[in-house]
Motif scaffolding. Structure first.
Motif, PDB file in Angstrom:
ATOM      1  N   GLY A 232       0.810  -1.218   0.000  1.00 57.10           N
ATOM      2  CA  GLY A 232       0.000   0.000   0.000  1.00 57.10           C
ATOM      3  C   GLY A 232       0.837   1.258   0.000  1.00 57.10           C
ATOM      4  O   GLY A 232       1.884   1.320  -0.652  1.00 57.10           O
ATOM      5  N   LEU A 233       0.402   2.244   0.796  1.00 57.26           N
ATOM      6  CA  LEU A 233       1.019   3.569   0.750  1.00 57.26           C
ATOM      7  C   LEU A 233       1.690   3.956   2.062  1.00 57.26           C
ATOM      8  O   LEU A 233       2.066   5.114   2.239  1.00 57.26           O
ATOM      9  CB  LEU A 233      -0.047   4.605   0.400  1.00 57.26           C
ATOM     10  CG  LEU A 233      -0.726   4.400  -0.961  1.00 57.26           C
ATOM     11  CD1 LEU A 233      -1.917   5.345  -1.106  1.00 57.26           C
ATOM     12  CD2 LEU A 233       0.259   4.603  -2.098  1.00 57.26           C
ATOM     13  N   CYS A 234       1.861   2.998   2.983  1.00 59.41           N
ATOM     14  CA  CYS A 234       2.532   3.314   4.240  1.00 59.41           C
ATOM     15  C   CYS A 234       4.022   3.540   4.015  1.00 59.41           C
ATOM     16  O   CYS A 234       4.633   2.909   3.154  1.00 59.41           O
ATOM     17  CB  CYS A 234       2.360   2.167   5.243  1.00 59.41           C
ATOM     18  SG  CYS A 234       0.665   1.893   5.738  1.00 59.41           S
ATOM     19  N   HIS A 235       4.605   4.408   4.826  1.00 56.76           N
ATOM     20  CA  HIS A 235       6.057   4.629   4.858  1.00 56.76           C
ATOM     21  C   HIS A 235       6.617   5.175   3.538  1.00 56.76           C
ATOM     22  O   HIS A 235       7.785   4.948   3.226  1.00 56.76           O
ATOM     23  CB  HIS A 235       6.797   3.343   5.246  1.00 56.76           C
ATOM     24  CG  HIS A 235       6.247   2.693   6.479  1.00 56.76           C
ATOM     25  ND1 HIS A 235       6.173   3.358   7.682  1.00 56.76           N
ATOM     26  CD2 HIS A 235       5.749   1.455   6.694  1.00 56.76           C
ATOM     27  CE1 HIS A 235       5.633   2.536   8.587  1.00 56.76           C
ATOM     28  NE2 HIS A 235       5.361   1.395   8.019  1.00 56.76           N
ATOM     29  N   LEU A 236       5.803   5.889   2.790  1.00 57.80           N
ATOM     30  CA  LEU A 236       6.311   6.504   1.553  1.00 57.80           C
ATOM     31  C   LEU A 236       7.395   7.538   1.855  1.00 57.80           C
ATOM     32  O   LEU A 236       8.235   7.831   1.000  1.00 57.80           O
ATOM     33  CB  LEU A 236       5.167   7.162   0.792  1.00 57.80           C
ATOM     34  CG  LEU A 236       4.187   6.218   0.079  1.00 57.80           C
ATOM     35  CD1 LEU A 236       3.041   7.012  -0.514  1.00 57.80           C
ATOM     36  CD2 LEU A 236       4.894   5.416  -0.998  1.00 57.80           C
ATOM     37  N   GLU A 237       7.387   8.061   3.079  1.00 57.56           N
ATOM     38  CA  GLU A 237       8.385   9.050   3.465  1.00 57.56           C
ATOM     39  C   GLU A 237       9.800   8.512   3.264  1.00 57.56           C
ATOM     40  O   GLU A 237      10.718   9.239   2.891  1.00 57.56           O
ATOM     41  CB  GLU A 237       8.155   9.436   4.931  1.00 57.56           C
ATOM     42  CG  GLU A 237       9.100  10.504   5.449  1.00 57.56           C
ATOM     43  CD  GLU A 237       8.785  10.875   6.886  1.00 57.56           C
ATOM     44  OE1 GLU A 237       9.513  11.711   7.438  1.00 57.56           O
ATOM     45  OE2 GLU A 237       7.804  10.331   7.452  1.00 57.56           O
ATOM     46  N   PHE A 238       9.969   7.205   3.524  1.00 59.12           N
ATOM     47  CA  PHE A 238      11.292   6.594   3.409  1.00 59.12           C
ATOM     48  C   PHE A 238      11.426   5.700   2.177  1.00 59.12           C
ATOM     49  O   PHE A 238      12.483   5.622   1.569  1.00 59.12           O
ATOM     50  CB  PHE A 238      11.599   5.775   4.671  1.00 59.12           C
ATOM     51  CG  PHE A 238      11.507   6.581   5.931  1.00 59.12           C
ATOM     52  CD1 PHE A 238      12.481   7.507   6.254  1.00 59.12           C
ATOM     53  CD2 PHE A 238      10.433   6.433   6.789  1.00 59.12           C
ATOM     54  CE1 PHE A 238      12.400   8.262   7.408  1.00 59.12           C
ATOM     55  CE2 PHE A 238      10.333   7.182   7.954  1.00 59.12           C
ATOM     56  CZ  PHE A 238      11.326   8.094   8.260  1.00 59.12           C
ATOM     57  N   LEU A 239      10.346   5.019   1.814  1.00 59.52           N
ATOM     58  CA  LEU A 239      10.425   4.028   0.735  1.00 59.52           C
ATOM     59  C   LEU A 239      10.006   4.590  -0.629  1.00 59.52           C
ATOM     60  O   LEU A 239      10.135   3.900  -1.637  1.00 59.52           O
ATOM     61  CB  LEU A 239       9.564   2.810   1.101  1.00 59.52           C
ATOM     62  CG  LEU A 239       9.979   2.130   2.416  1.00 59.52           C
ATOM     63  CD1 LEU A 239       9.022   1.008   2.778  1.00 59.52           C
ATOM     64  CD2 LEU A 239      11.401   1.611   2.341  1.00 59.52           C
ATOM     65  N   LYS A 240       9.497   5.822  -0.636  1.00 63.55           N
ATOM     66  CA  LYS A 240       9.288   6.647  -1.835  1.00 63.55           C
ATOM     67  C   LYS A 240       8.162   6.217  -2.768  1.00 63.55           C
ATOM     68  O   LYS A 240       7.437   7.044  -3.289  1.00 63.55           O
ATOM     69  CB  LYS A 240      10.598   6.745  -2.646  1.00 63.55           C
ATOM     70  CG  LYS A 240      11.772   7.288  -1.850  1.00 63.55           C
ATOM     71  CD  LYS A 240      11.473   8.659  -1.251  1.00 63.55           C
ATOM     72  CE  LYS A 240      12.656   9.190  -0.454  1.00 63.55           C
ATOM     73  NZ  LYS A 240      12.327  10.454   0.249  1.00 63.55           N
ATOM     74  N   SER A 241       8.008   4.922  -3.042  1.00 67.41           N
ATOM     75  CA  SER A 241       7.006   4.480  -4.015  1.00 67.41           C
ATOM     76  C   SER A 241       6.524   3.085  -3.635  1.00 67.41           C
ATOM     77  O   SER A 241       7.126   2.411  -2.790  1.00 67.41           O
ATOM     78  CB  SER A 241       7.608   4.440  -5.423  1.00 67.41           C
ATOM     79  OG  SER A 241       8.601   3.417  -5.498  1.00 67.41           O
ATOM     80  N   ARG A 242       5.446   2.638  -4.268  1.00 72.73           N
ATOM     81  CA  ARG A 242       4.958   1.285  -4.002  1.00 72.73           C
ATOM     82  C   ARG A 242       5.975   0.248  -4.466  1.00 72.73           C
ATOM     83  O   ARG A 242       6.086  -0.823  -3.875  1.00 72.73           O
ATOM     84  CB  ARG A 242       3.601   1.058  -4.675  1.00 72.73           C
ATOM     85  CG  ARG A 242       2.470   1.826  -3.998  1.00 72.73           C
ATOM     86  CD  ARG A 242       1.130   1.493  -4.619  1.00 72.73           C
ATOM     87  NE  ARG A 242       0.748   0.120  -4.345  1.00 72.73           N
ATOM     88  CZ  ARG A 242       0.255  -0.732  -5.246  1.00 72.73           C
ATOM     89  NH1 ARG A 242       0.126  -0.343  -6.514  1.00 72.73           N
ATOM     90  NH2 ARG A 242      -0.084  -1.954  -4.901  1.00 72.73           N
ATOM     91  N   ASP A 243       6.727   0.546  -5.525  1.00 72.40           N
ATOM     92  CA  ASP A 243       7.793  -0.379  -5.935  1.00 72.40           C
ATOM     93  C   ASP A 243       8.869  -0.458  -4.857  1.00 72.40           C
ATOM     94  O   ASP A 243       9.431  -1.536  -4.598  1.00 72.40           O
ATOM     95  CB  ASP A 243       8.416   0.084  -7.259  1.00 72.40           C
ATOM     96  CG  ASP A 243       7.507  -0.185  -8.452  1.00 72.40           C
ATOM     97  OD1 ASP A 243       6.776  -1.200  -8.421  1.00 72.40           O
ATOM     98  OD2 ASP A 243       7.520   0.614  -9.405  1.00 72.40           O
TER      99      ASP A 243
ATOM    100  N   ASP B 133       3.184  13.563  -0.494  1.00 69.92           N
ATOM    101  CA  ASP B 133       1.794  13.662  -0.972  1.00 69.92           C
ATOM    102  C   ASP B 133       0.782  13.625   0.164  1.00 69.92           C
ATOM    103  O   ASP B 133      -0.407  13.378  -0.057  1.00 69.92           O
ATOM    104  CB  ASP B 133       1.493  12.531  -1.958  1.00 69.92           C
ATOM    105  CG  ASP B 133       2.301  12.658  -3.243  1.00 69.92           C
ATOM    106  OD1 ASP B 133       2.603  13.804  -3.628  1.00 69.92           O
ATOM    107  OD2 ASP B 133       2.639  11.616  -3.841  1.00 69.92           O
ATOM    108  N   GLN B 134       1.229  13.871   1.394  1.00 67.83           N
ATOM    109  CA  GLN B 134       0.343  13.691   2.545  1.00 67.83           C
ATOM    110  C   GLN B 134      -0.885  14.610   2.513  1.00 67.83           C
ATOM    111  O   GLN B 134      -1.981  14.189   2.910  1.00 67.83           O
ATOM    112  CB  GLN B 134       1.119  13.899   3.837  1.00 67.83           C
ATOM    113  CG  GLN B 134       1.742  15.270   4.013  1.00 67.83           C
ATOM    114  CD  GLN B 134       2.517  15.400   5.307  1.00 67.83           C
ATOM    115  OE1 GLN B 134       2.602  14.464   6.080  1.00 67.83           O
ATOM    116  NE2 GLN B 134       3.090  16.566   5.551  1.00 67.83           N
ATOM    117  N   VAL B 135      -0.737  15.819   2.019  1.00 68.20           N
ATOM    118  CA  VAL B 135      -1.887  16.730   1.955  1.00 68.20           C
ATOM    119  C   VAL B 135      -2.945  16.188   1.000  1.00 68.20           C
ATOM    120  O   VAL B 135      -4.146  16.135   1.324  1.00 68.20           O
ATOM    121  CB  VAL B 135      -1.437  18.141   1.537  1.00 68.20           C
ATOM    122  CG1 VAL B 135      -2.648  19.018   1.222  1.00 68.20           C
ATOM    123  CG2 VAL B 135      -0.604  18.787   2.646  1.00 68.20           C
ATOM    124  N   ASP B 136      -2.521  15.783  -0.190  1.00 67.53           N
ATOM    125  CA  ASP B 136      -3.458  15.235  -1.174  1.00 67.53           C
ATOM    126  C   ASP B 136      -4.137  13.972  -0.654  1.00 67.53           C
ATOM    127  O   ASP B 136      -5.329  13.753  -0.916  1.00 67.53           O
ATOM    128  CB  ASP B 136      -2.731  14.924  -2.485  1.00 67.53           C
ATOM    129  CG  ASP B 136      -2.346  16.184  -3.247  1.00 67.53           C
ATOM    130  OD1 ASP B 136      -2.942  17.251  -2.959  1.00 67.53           O
ATOM    131  OD2 ASP B 136      -1.462  16.106  -4.124  1.00 67.53           O
TER     132      ASP B 136
END
Length: 455
Positions: A190-201, A370-373
């Protein structure tokens, strides 16, 4: 604890044993990082934290009857044994890895972006129909929590169900080295931890580090409806077992019927056989958890009746879609954590309730740039569901409220900067008989709102 003598502990963590020669052949009765919980005969592991240094409590725990302590500091000559190590945190991981090898029991390792804990609870409930299971308690799923969970294992346990949570690359590799799972379960990407892992890939790459120490004769159980996980075709010669609703291979479900807040029913298909079951927690996502548990149950030789009974015996845990009935309200306690996917799933369940529906929603953390969106997206979704009142709390949730008002201007949608401001207004905002969802990331401390509602 099997083979956990002070001598073996020192060897496992490459530490230096200091103390009486005869003491090093004694086994530790337990391993503790909290000085208040150390028991007689246990090993104390002092951890340097943000607020306190466990080394300051060594003398105290030894007087309580601890067998020994680790220490990053040279304590000189003492009348008690201790093991000098470079890092207590690394040592505790090394000791856990060694200890788990001594027990030689199967390990089910569970990870994913959303639903790790509820899937862990479901798998444990199913496997408990046949085996004596130890499962991760609470959120003990990181590089300290996982070892502490492992130390709760005893020789009478027949299988371990271990939750494994990460936020950056390399963490899962280190967790997998400790657990060395026989079966790897991944719930979704999913979309957790995008702050560090940047993308779903990036998330897929980080989560699939769980395969790094998968046993050669092991098993892989994946969500076949996830567009990232379905790309995993084979690992170390092992083909995954997929589960899902859309992907009718492996273990799948149909005839899905929401039963309000009582749960959700479905028919689970396993090869040529199938059975109907009532999952006692509402939400379509719970069907996925049940399918994962059915797949694991099948791997470990459970009958269809045992799997069904295990699913229907599931007990919800606090903060994880736990339904609380009071004299005034029906409260849906889902405030342990939150992200856009789990927010929408919880809103769907609230929308199925009968009577007036109130959503108390807070900020979601670790969503990156992208947290605001993403907060706006949840606001739009909440406003589009049949929910009567939407109460948003927190700095980021201001965007959630703004988007909700734009989508459904006629609805009652309010924003509060803090939960304290909200709690002052709750008696005027709520009515007897309300169904109330309480949902936010853990750092928002929405447990205080739950307490206020129950009072």
């Amino acid at each position: 604890m099997k083979n956990l003598t002070l001598e073996h502990i020192a060897q496992a963590c490459q530490g230096q044993y200091r103390g009486p020669e005869e003491e090093k052949y004694k086994e530790a009765a337990g391993i503790f990082t909290d000085s208040r919980k150390v028991q007689e005969g246990g090993l104390f592991v002092p951890i340097k934290g943000a607020r306190a240094d466990g080394h300051d409590f060594i003398e105290e725990v030894m007087k309580k009857g601890a067998l020994a302590t680790l220490s990053e500091k040279d304590l000189g000559e003492q009348d008690y044994p201790y093991i000098l190590v470079e890092s207590s945190l690394q040592a505790v991981k090394d000791i856990a890895e060694y200890y788990l090898k001594q027990l030689k029991i199967p390990v089910v390792g569970i990870t994913g972006s959303v639903g790790k804990t509820s899937t862990k609870e479901m798998i444990s409930s199913v496997l408990s129909q046949k085996y004596k299971v130890l499962k991760t308690q609470g959120n003990f799923n990181n590089e300290l929590g996982l070892p502490l969970t492992v130390f709760n294992l005893r020789e009478e346990h027949e299988i371990a169900v271990l939750e494994m949570g990460i936020s950056d690359f390399g963490e899962m590799h280190r967790l997998a080295k400790i657990a060395r799972p026989d079966t790897c379960v991944i719930t979704n990407i999913g979309l957790c931890h995008l702050e560090f892992l940047k993308s779903r890939d990036g998330i897929l790459k980080a989560k699939t580090e769980i395969f790094d120490f998968l046993r050669e004769d092991g098993h892989i159980v994946l969500n076949g409806d996830d567009d990232k996980l379905v790309t995993v075709k084979e690992v170390k010669g092992i083909r995954p077992v997929f589960f899902g609703l859309e992907n009718h291979q492996g273990v799948w479900a149909d005839e899905i019927e929401p039963q309000g807040l009582k749960g959700i029913s479905c028919r689970i298909h396993m090869g040529k056989e199938s059975f109907s079951v009532l999952i006692p927690v509402p939400g379509k996502h719970m069907v996925y958890n049940a399918l994962a548990a059915a797949a694991v149950g099948q791997i470990y030789g459970l009958s269809e009746e045992e799997i069904r009974k295990g699913i229907e015996s599931l007990q919800p845990v606090s903060g994880r879609f736990h339904i609380i009935d009071t004299q005034r309200y029906t409260i849906i306690d889902d405030c342990y954590n939150a992200n856009p996917v789990s927010m929408k799933a919880s809103l769907d369940i609230l929308a199925d309730a009968s009577g007036r529906k109130v959503a108390i929603l807070g900020d979601m953390g670790e969503l990156g740039e992208d947290q605001v969106d993403m907060h706006r997206e949840v606001g739009v979704y909440a406003a589009s569901r049949s929910i009567d009142v939407i109460l948003c709390v927190g700095q980021l949730s201001a965007y959630m409220a703004e988007a909700a008002r734009f989508t459904a201007p006629a609805k009652e949608i309010l924003h509060f900067s803090t939960k304290e401001e909200l709690m002052k207004e709750l008696p005027q905002l709520l009515k007897k008989g309300d169904n109330i969802l309480v949902k936010a990331s853990h750092f928002m401390e929405f447990g205080k709102i739950l307490e206020a509602l129950q009072e």
